[in-house]
Write a protein that holds these residues in place. Structure first.
Motif, PDB file in Angstrom:
ATOM      1  N   THR A  32      41.816  33.853  34.254  1.00  0.00           N
ATOM      2  CA  THR A  32      41.324  35.139  34.744  1.00  0.00           C
ATOM      3  C   THR A  32      39.898  35.021  35.286  1.00  0.00           C
ATOM      4  O   THR A  32      39.514  35.791  36.162  1.00  0.00           O
ATOM      5  N   PRO A 152      42.005  38.944  30.373  1.00  0.00           N
ATOM      6  CA  PRO A 152      41.832  39.864  31.497  1.00  0.00           C
ATOM      7  C   PRO A 152      40.617  40.774  31.363  1.00  0.00           C
ATOM      8  O   PRO A 152      40.122  41.278  32.370  1.00  0.00           O
ATOM      9  N   LEU A 290      45.883  40.768  38.611  1.00  0.00           N
ATOM     10  CA  LEU A 290      44.592  40.136  38.335  1.00  0.00           C
ATOM     11  C   LEU A 290      44.041  39.391  39.546  1.00  0.00           C
ATOM     12  O   LEU A 290      42.840  39.119  39.615  1.00  0.00           O
TER      13      LEU A 290
END
Length: 468
Positions: A32, A152, A290
């Motif tokens: 991420t 995330p 994402l």
């Protein structure tokens, strides 16, 4: 060992779970962090988005290919040895990424990182499932999902801070001290374990040779299509034909072999097929979001990496808050209704993204991201928990491998779809809309699969007994 009724864990078990989650979080956090830096990396290496997309896609593909081999290796050499080996490989890959000299070398070292993560990830699921037992599977899967959802949350923010103040190389080099800490703690805390009764089984070499290249060719199709903005070209059609041939060959091989790399006969068991389908589509939606959301904030609104990371973080916050609640509740009421509710919210949120226009306020985009995170957070732990409640104990490692492999493959496909759609669209907003029309359709399929998950726990326990 299993969790007590009041969820208070033995101190040794708490330490073991903490060390396992620290190692398992490495790959999630790194992935991420990199997602928010895709635009920056494309600029640094003067490469297209579809090429730089392989920095993430190659990592996830390596994870996907390595996971089933890890199932065999864990039986053969023991979980502790494989855990330490996985951490070592991940550390080497992280160091190589930090020293990369061009896009190609960065992708190669990201693949090495992915191999390390592919060793660690199924062991996380297997060890936690064994510690929890079927009665508390949802609760512990919720704990795992909540901790890993910090990726995330923290990844885009930390990635933005690093890019703003330290340079892109530190997105990878920061994993080195964390990995060293995880390695030292694992050596101290994880007990030695003996190889299982399946240790004498030979590695399915033909299965490895068919399955890995089959998945790689499938993702190469999307990458080549993005580069050329068309599907009907030989660089696209050739890997498509190769992929279909290899995967079909693996299916024939697996159905004939007693102990294949991935046993396709598992899909005939109760809610197993529904569980892994839901998890594959959850991975697709999460990883695609994402990557797509930072690109939207950077290219449409002109934000830097840090601001984009902060604006994307609510997606992870939603998942991190929803996951432990969903896991705990699913132990009481079953998986089906929770997954349906979460999937419905995620579908509405994905559809809302297709309605965003040039004048839409950023607060509405952030709220939609929060909502899709909450929705997916209510889907994942119940789906994972249902798998561990319905499979017999000896099949849990194989089930864990299949579940995580398809979850990561879904993520790989999601990232590749984002790269293709954004590369071929007329402008950033049109590409963003295209991504979320695709995700809306995928989540509707997720809803259909969720309807096939097991219901209340009493029914699940009966299914587990029948399976034996």
């Amino acid at each position: 060992m299993s969790l007590t009724e009041d969820a208070r864990l033995d101190p040794a078990l708490r330490r073991l779970i903490g060390v396992i989650l620290l190692g398992g979080a490495l790959g999630i956090l790194n992935s991420t962090m990199v997602a928010v830096g895709i635009d920056r990396l494309a600029s640094e290496f003067d490469a297209s988005l579809s090429t730089i997309g392989w920095v993430s896609t190659g990592f996830l593909l390596a994870v996907t290919v390595t996971i089933p081999v890890t199932g065999w290796a864990g039986d053969r050499f023991g979980g502790r040895r494989m855990w330490l080996a996985g951490l070592g490989v991940f550390l080497l890959g992280s160091l190589g990424c930090g020293l990369a000299w061009d896009a190609g070398s960065l992708i190669v070292f990201r693949v090495l990182q992915g191999v390390g993560a592919g060793i660690l990830d199924p062991l996380v699921l297997t060890l936690l499932a064994r510690a929890a037992g079927p009665r508390h599977a949802g609760r512990v899967m919720g704990l795992m999902a909540a901790v890993l959802s910090l990726g995330p949350v923290l990844g885009p923010v930390v990635g933005g801070v690093v890019l703003a103040g330290m340079g892109w190389r530190w997105m990878f080099l920061l994993s080195v001290p964390i990995g060293v800490l995880a390695l030292v703690l694992a050596r101290r805390v994880m007990p030695e374990d003996l190889p299982t009764e399946r240790a004498r089984a030979r590695l399915d070499v033909l299965g490895v040779a068919l399955l890995g290249p089959g998945f790689a060719s499938l993702l190469l199709v999307l990458s080549q299509a993005a580069d050329r903005a068309e599907f009907l070209a030989w660089p696209v059609l050739v890997p498509l034909a190769v992929s279909l041939a290899l995967l079909a060959g693996y299916a024939v091989h697996a159905l004939r072999r007693d102990r294949p790399l991935v046993d396709l006969r598992l899909f005939a068991r109760g809610g197993f097929a529904a569980s892994v389908t839901v998890m594959a589509l959850t991975g697709l939606a999460m990883f695609a979001s994402l990557v797509a959301l930072p690109l939207y904030f950077q290219q449409t609104h002109g934000h830097g990496a840090l601001a984009a990371g902060l604006l994307v973080a609510p997606l992870g916050v939603g998942a991190a808050v929803a996951a432990p609640l969903a896991g705990r509740v699913s132990d009481r009421i079953g998986s089906r209704n929770l997954a349906l509710a979460g999937g419905f919210l995620a579908a509405l949120s994905a559809f809302a993204f297709t309605r965003i226009g040039p004048e839409t306020g950023e607060v509405w985009v952030v709220l939609a991201g929060l909502a899709i995170g909450v929705g997916l957070g209510f889907v994942g732990p119940p789906a994972m928990g249902s798998l561990y409640r319905t499979l017999p104990g000896p099949l849990v490692p194989q089930g864990s491998s299949v579940l995580y492999m398809l979850n990561q493959l879904g993520g790989s496909i999601g990232i590749a779809v984002v790269a293709f759609t954004m590369q071929t669209a007329a402008d950033t907003l049109a590409g963003f809309h295209g991504v979320y029309w695709f995700l809306t359709s995928a989540i509707l399929v997720l809803l259909a699969a969720s309807a096939l998950l097991p219901g209340r726990p009493a029914k699940v326990l009966v299914a587990r007994g029948d399976a034996r």
